[in-house]
Design a protein around this motif. Sequence first.
Motif, PDB file in Angstrom:
ATOM      1  N   UNK A  96      28.749  69.081  95.391  1.00  0.00           N
ATOM      2  CA  UNK A  96      28.370  67.761  94.878  1.00  0.00           C
ATOM      3  C   UNK A  96      29.398  66.708  95.257  1.00  0.00           C
ATOM      4  N   UNK A  97      28.925  65.526  95.601  1.00  0.00           N
ATOM      5  CA  UNK A  97      29.780  64.495  96.164  1.00  0.00           C
ATOM      6  C   UNK A  97      30.251  63.499  95.110  1.00  0.00           C
ATOM      7  N   UNK A  98      29.467  63.282  94.078  1.00  0.00           N
ATOM      8  CA  UNK A  98      29.713  62.156  93.183  1.00  0.00           C
ATOM      9  C   UNK A  98      30.390  62.524  91.869  1.00  0.00           C
ATOM     10  N   UNK A  99      31.248  63.513  91.890  1.00  0.00           N
ATOM     11  CA  UNK A  99      32.086  63.786  90.730  1.00  0.00           C
ATOM     12  C   UNK A  99      31.463  64.681  89.679  1.00  0.00           C
ATOM     13  N   UNK A 100      30.343  65.333  89.981  1.00  0.00           N
ATOM     14  CA  UNK A 100      29.733  66.214  88.996  1.00  0.00           C
ATOM     15  C   UNK A 100      30.578  67.476  88.832  1.00  0.00           C
ATOM     16  N   UNK A 101      30.441  68.124  87.686  1.00  0.00           N
ATOM     17  CA  UNK A 101      31.180  69.361  87.474  1.00  0.00           C
ATOM     18  C   UNK A 101      30.533  70.477  88.274  1.00  0.00           C
ATOM     19  N   UNK A 102      31.340  71.451  88.684  1.00  0.00           N
ATOM     20  CA  UNK A 102      30.804  72.528  89.518  1.00  0.00           C
ATOM     21  C   UNK A 102      30.987  73.906  88.887  1.00  0.00           C
ATOM     22  N   UNK A 103      31.650  73.981  87.737  1.00  0.00           N
ATOM     23  CA  UNK A 103      31.879  75.291  87.129  1.00  0.00           C
ATOM     24  C   UNK A 103      30.571  75.891  86.625  1.00  0.00           C
ATOM     25  N   UNK A 104      29.793  75.099  85.906  1.00  0.00           N
ATOM     26  CA  UNK A 104      28.551  75.644  85.352  1.00  0.00           C
ATOM     27  C   UNK A 104      27.302  75.039  85.981  1.00  0.00           C
ATOM     28  N   UNK A 105      27.383  73.821  86.455  1.00  0.00           N
ATOM     29  CA  UNK A 105      26.208  73.180  87.047  1.00  0.00           C
ATOM     30  C   UNK A 105      26.294  73.269  88.565  1.00  0.00           C
ATOM     31  N   UNK A 106      25.482  72.516  89.250  1.00  0.00           N
ATOM     32  CA  UNK A 106      25.502  72.402  90.711  1.00  0.00           C
ATOM     33  C   UNK A 106      25.103  73.692  91.404  1.00  0.00           C
ATOM     34  N   UNK A 107      24.302  74.524  90.731  1.00  0.00           N
ATOM     35  CA  UNK A 107      23.905  75.788  91.336  1.00  0.00           C
ATOM     36  C   UNK A 107      23.028  75.573  92.560  1.00  0.00           C
ATOM     37  N   UNK A 108      22.142  74.597  92.502  1.00  0.00           N
ATOM     38  CA  UNK A 108      21.263  74.336  93.632  1.00  0.00           C
ATOM     39  C   UNK A 108      22.068  73.911  94.841  1.00  0.00           C
ATOM     40  N   UNK A 109      23.003  73.021  94.635  1.00  0.00           N
ATOM     41  CA  UNK A 109      23.814  72.519  95.737  1.00  0.00           C
ATOM     42  C   UNK A 109      24.677  73.637  96.324  1.00  0.00           C
ATOM     43  N   UNK A 110      25.184  74.527  95.459  1.00  0.00           N
ATOM     44  CA  UNK A 110      26.036  75.609  95.931  1.00  0.00           C
ATOM     45  C   UNK A 110      25.222  76.728  96.576  1.00  0.00           C
ATOM     46  N   UNK A 111      24.008  76.942  96.103  1.00  0.00           N
ATOM     47  CA  UNK A 111      23.170  78.001  96.631  1.00  0.00           C
ATOM     48  C   UNK A 111      22.771  77.715  98.076  1.00  0.00           C
ATOM     49  N   UNK A 112      22.523  76.447  98.356  1.00  0.00           N
ATOM     50  CA  UNK A 112      22.105  76.054  99.693  1.00  0.00           C
ATOM     51  C   UNK A 112      23.283  75.759 100.604  1.00  0.00           C
ATOM     52  N   UNK A 113      24.468  76.179 100.167  1.00  0.00           N
ATOM     53  CA  UNK A 113      25.707  75.839 100.848  1.00  0.00           C
ATOM     54  C   UNK A 113      25.786  76.481 102.229  1.00  0.00           C
TER      55      UNK A 113
END
Length: 118
Positions: A96-113
């Motif tokens: 995620x680019x805009x400062x969102x947390x990545x520990x628990x959220x952002x699964x979609x963005x990380x899955x398509x990494x």
Amino acid sequence: MIRIAGINIPDNKRIIIALKYIYGIGTSHAFYICKKINISQNTKINELKKEKIDLLRNMISKFIIEGDLRRNINLNIKRLVDLGCYRGIRHKKGLPVRGQRTKTNAQTRKKLRKHFKK
């Protein structure tokens, strides 16, 4: 079907909804266009006369839409990646680019990494 900016616009939809089929025109732009050329927002596309359709095409041509907009966005992202700034690095890593947390959220963005070289 009416063809505007290379996109087939469905006839049976209201003008506000039909304009959103064009990439780069959302709800606010659609409202603005309707207000500017004096068309009711509840009018369906198949009820428009030839003159109003021409006005609609002219008004839409003033916006950056479709291929040009996609190209601009991709060039801006490429510029950030080439600069190596924080946002560019996040784009490159697929995070995620805009400062969102990545520990628990952002699964979609990380899955398509994409796997990147270090």
